[in-house]
Write a protein that holds these residues in place. Structure first.
Motif, PDB file in Angstrom:
ATOM      1  N   GLU A  60      36.055  40.750  40.881  1.00 25.10           N
ATOM      2  CA  GLU A  60      37.446  41.045  41.247  1.00 25.10           C
ATOM      3  C   GLU A  60      38.244  41.301  39.977  1.00 25.10           C
ATOM      4  N   SER A  61      38.945  42.413  39.943  1.00 23.57           N
ATOM      5  CA  SER A  61      39.746  42.772  38.780  1.00 23.57           C
ATOM      6  C   SER A  61      41.227  42.609  39.096  1.00 23.57           C
ATOM      7  N   ILE A  62      41.958  41.972  38.181  1.00 23.63           N
ATOM      8  CA  ILE A  62      43.404  41.795  38.370  1.00 23.63           C
ATOM      9  C   ILE A  62      44.094  43.149  38.418  1.00 23.63           C
ATOM     10  N   GLU A  63      43.771  44.002  37.464  1.00 19.98           N
ATOM     11  CA  GLU A  63      44.243  45.384  37.464  1.00 19.98           C
ATOM     12  C   GLU A  63      43.057  46.284  37.804  1.00 19.98           C
ATOM     13  N   SER A  64      43.313  47.365  38.511  1.00 19.37           N
ATOM     14  CA  SER A  64      42.218  48.270  38.860  1.00 19.37           C
ATOM     15  C   SER A  64      41.561  48.821  37.600  1.00 19.37           C
ATOM     16  N   VAL A  65      40.233  48.973  37.652  1.00 15.44           N
ATOM     17  CA  VAL A  65      39.486  49.459  36.501  1.00 15.44           C
ATOM     18  C   VAL A  65      38.906  50.834  36.807  1.00 15.44           C
ATOM     19  N   VAL A  66      38.751  51.639  35.775  1.00 21.11           N
ATOM     20  CA  VAL A  66      38.185  52.978  35.915  1.00 21.11           C
ATOM     21  C   VAL A  66      36.662  52.865  35.989  1.00 21.11           C
ATOM     22  N   ALA A  67      36.062  53.500  36.980  1.00 20.34           N
ATOM     23  CA  ALA A  67      34.628  53.370  37.239  1.00 20.34           C
ATOM     24  C   ALA A  67      33.791  53.700  36.008  1.00 20.34           C
ATOM     25  N   GLY A  68      34.036  54.857  35.406  1.00 20.71           N
ATOM     26  CA  GLY A  68      33.222  55.281  34.273  1.00 20.71           C
ATOM     27  C   GLY A  68      33.331  54.338  33.093  1.00 20.71           C
ATOM     28  N   GLN A  69      34.530  53.843  32.810  1.00 23.01           N
ATOM     29  CA  GLN A  69      34.717  52.938  31.680  1.00 23.01           C
ATOM     30  C   GLN A  69      33.975  51.627  31.905  1.00 23.01           C
ATOM     31  N   PHE A  70      34.077  51.086  33.108  1.00 22.21           N
ATOM     32  CA  PHE A  70      33.395  49.825  33.407  1.00 22.21           C
ATOM     33  C   PHE A  70      31.882  50.009  33.349  1.00 22.21           C
ATOM     34  N   TYR A  71      31.389  51.104  33.906  1.00 21.47           N
ATOM     35  CA  TYR A  71      29.945  51.349  33.943  1.00 21.47           C
ATOM     36  C   TYR A  71      29.351  51.402  32.532  1.00 21.47           C
ATOM     37  N   HIS A  72      29.990  52.148  31.650  1.00 18.01           N
ATOM     38  CA  HIS A  72      29.440  52.304  30.302  1.00 18.01           C
ATOM     39  C   HIS A  72      29.561  51.010  29.492  1.00 18.01           C
ATOM     40  N   ALA A  73      30.621  50.242  29.722  1.00 18.94           N
ATOM     41  CA  ALA A  73      30.727  48.950  29.053  1.00 18.94           C
ATOM     42  C   ALA A  73      29.618  48.012  29.527  1.00 18.94           C
ATOM     43  N   ALA A  74      29.339  48.037  30.834  1.00 16.86           N
ATOM     44  CA  ALA A  74      28.273  47.192  31.371  1.00 16.86           C
ATOM     45  C   ALA A  74      26.908  47.619  30.834  1.00 16.86           C
TER      46      ALA A  74
END
Length: 363
Positions: free
Chosen positions: A105-119
């Motif tokens: 669960e994210s407090i603020e919405s996250v951008v899919a591509g940014q989260f994916y590459h960080a993961a």
């Protein structure tokens, strides 16, 4: 100067009126505050009594008047607030028997591509495949996470596959995922909720034992007798039969959904290629059926055997088993029985052969 009884009565009556007005105001304020708190639970704030309403003037309480009407939250406000606070059900693509699913669960919405590459950076070297999903508030459904997408999500989840043909996931695999996700979530102000590891590891071990018991492949060979097979003639026969040469150097027979039913490979240590088939010769070919990955295994086996016989007759060969013994009716009957037995066991466990879950487990 003495105070008459009439004056005392008037003073008392005035005090009662003042107290009454004060009590009424407090009651109105409490009533509106309760309504505001109720609406706040779905992400909508209502002005308290005496406070200016959004886009309007200050509303003063009036004795004996009806309370002002409360604004009704829109469907979108309710949907957005609910999506942020109530964990959605798991994506239909995952199966808790075979996946360790971590909701995020994210407090603020996250951008899919940014989260994916960080993961991807923090989970490098993980021993089992992971699939990613984001929950669309507007569509009210889970979507596969697009590594290059700009969609924004409040809810995400990671599904680690507990079993594949390399075996079951280990404590180290789950710990690696949990630690990596925590680092990613810290950067995005998100909260991961990993389920219990011990239960997942036990499920994975049990599922791995089941998979090991039904994981069989059926292979038959067609050997040249007097003269090596011509690659050009073999290619023509296979194209007529509807098989396609794929990048793995094998010809594939596919079903209506495009899934592989069986493959045909070179018995010699040379991969088939489109450029090389014309000048190629070989002493034999092998046809292989992967039993857990094929629905209606007996029917597919029959089609595979029929093709093997056609190749043998057309190119002057003989159909044999892995021990180079002629492949007769008795051997074929035994294999049919084995296929029915193993695929029946899979169906009893709720993992039909050729199903999406079976394709993942036997990969």
């Amino acid at each position: 100067m003495s105070i008459s009884e009439l004056q005392m009565g008037l003073v008392g009556a005035g005090g009662v009126v003042v107290v009454g007005i004060f009590a009424f105001n407090k009651w109105q304020e409490r009533k509106h505050r309760k309504a505001a708190d109720a609406l706040a639970k779905v992400g909508v704030q209502e002005p308290l009594a005496g406070e200016p309403a959004a886009g309007g003037e200050r509303v003063e309480p009036v004795i004996g008047a009806e309370a002002p009407p409360r604004p009704t939250p829109t469907d979108q406000q309710l949907r957005d607030a609910s999506a942020r606070r109530v964990p959605p059900l798991l994506p239909p693509e995952v199966d808790e028997r075979a996946d360790w699913v971590v909701r995020i669960e994210s407090i603020e919405s996250v951008v899919a591509g940014q989260f994916y590459h960080a993961a991807a950076q923090h989970l490098d070297g993980l021993g089992k495949p992971v699939r990613w999903f984001g929950f669309s508030d507007t569509e009210n459904r889970w979507e596969p996470l697009n590594p290059h997408g700009a969609a924004r999500y409040h809810w995400l989840c990671a599904a680690l596959q507990l079993v594949d043909r390399r075996g079951a996931a280990t404590e180290g695999d789950l710990a690696h995922l949990a630690a990596g996700l925590q680092r990613v979530c810290d950067a995005f102000m998100a909260i991961p909720s990993p389920p219990a590891r011990a239960e997942a590891l036990a499920r994975g071990a049990e599922l791995d034992r089941l998979c090991a018991g039904v994981d069989i492949q059926i292979g038959v060979n067609v050997l040249a007798r007097d003269q090596a097979f011509s690659g050009a003639k073999l290619s023509g026969l296979l194209h007529t039969a509807g098989l396609e040469l794929q990048g793995d150097g094998c010809f594939h027979s596919r079903d209506d959904k495009g899934l592989t039913e069986f493959v045909l490979s070179n018995l010699e240590p040379v991969l088939f290629s489109a450029e090389g088939m014309r000048g190629l010769t070989t002493q034999g070919i092998t046809l292989t059926l992967d039993v857990p990955r094929v629905a209606d295994g007996v029917q597919v086996f029959e089609r595979m055997m029929a093709l093997a016989q056609r190749i043998a007759e057309a190119l002057g060969g003989v159909v044999v088993d892995d021990n180079r013994a002629p492949f007769g009716d008795k051997a074929a009957g035994l294999i049919r029985s084995q296929i029915e037995q193993f695929q029946g066991q899979m169906a009893e466990q709720g993992i039909p052969a050729g199903s999406p879950l079976a394709l993942r487990l036997f990969s």
